[in-house]
Design a protein around this motif. Structure first.
Motif, PDB file in Angstrom:
ATOM      1  N   ILE A 139       0.871  -1.177   0.000  1.00 57.18           N
ATOM      2  CA  ILE A 139       0.000   0.000   0.000  1.00 57.18           C
ATOM      3  C   ILE A 139       0.905   1.223   0.000  1.00 57.18           C
ATOM      4  CG2 ILE A 139      -1.766   1.285   1.253  1.00 57.18           C
ATOM      5  CD1 ILE A 139      -2.643  -1.439   2.459  1.00 57.18           C
ATOM      6  N   PRO A 187      -3.515   0.373  -2.850  1.00 58.25           N
ATOM      7  CA  PRO A 187      -2.924  -0.958  -2.934  1.00 58.25           C
ATOM      8  C   PRO A 187      -2.350  -1.198  -4.331  1.00 58.25           C
ATOM      9  CG  PRO A 187      -5.322  -1.107  -2.806  1.00 58.25           C
ATOM     10  CD  PRO A 187      -4.957   0.342  -2.736  1.00 58.25           C
ATOM     11  N   MET A 189      -6.551  -5.483   3.760  1.00 57.58           N
ATOM     12  CA  MET A 189      -5.577  -4.407   3.731  1.00 57.58           C
ATOM     13  C   MET A 189      -5.099  -4.115   5.144  1.00 57.58           C
ATOM     14  SD  MET A 189      -6.637  -1.780   0.784  1.00 57.58           S
ATOM     15  CE  MET A 189      -8.348  -1.904   0.355  1.00 57.58           C
TER      16      MET A 189
END
Length: 135
Positions: A17, A22, A125
């Motif tokens: 990231i 991302p 994430m």
């Protein structure tokens, strides 16, 4: 045909990231297929892109793809544009052992929701660690 990947290291796409975006790296095989994992091609994972994969004209011209016609796409700014589509093969995993078919269009390097939702179950994430995983 929906194919969900398992969770094995060969069934996942890992990336970093950068600035809340991302990013995943990819390369091309000598046979003209896209391989996710490492390489000079950078693609953003874009949950706002409803297609499969968008790549630059230069990269598209080097892949082994079959032309599939043109369809209207709605762009991020809300305008509609006819875009040419191609069908091709991608590979995922450290050994490139998992094969997925994808629809490619010309554009910024993007991995979209259709590709992710058809082939993976989760997008994780980890912002503090600067990493993401598609499994």
């Amino acid at each position: 045909m929906t194919r969900f990947a398992g969770g094995d290291v060969n069934d996942r796409i890992d990336g970093i990231i950068v600035g809340r975006s991302p990013l995943v790296r990819a390369s091309m095989t000598n046979a003209g297929h896209l391989v996710f994992g490492a390489g000079p091609i950078r693609l953003a994972v874009d949950t706002g892109f409803t297609g499969d994969i968008a790549l630059s004209r230069v990269v598209l011209s080097r892949l082994r793809l079959d032309y599939a016609g043109s369809v209207p796409y709605i762009l991020a700014d809300g305008t509609e544009r006819e875009m040419k589509q191609w069908i091709g093969t991608t590979f995922v995993g450290r050994s490139g052992s998992r094969r997925y078919n994808a629809v490619f269009v010309e554009g910024d390097g993007l991995v979209g929701m259709r590709f992710m939702s058809a082939n993976f179950r989760t997008l994780r994430m980890d912002f503090p660690a600067g990493r993401f995983h598609l499994t």
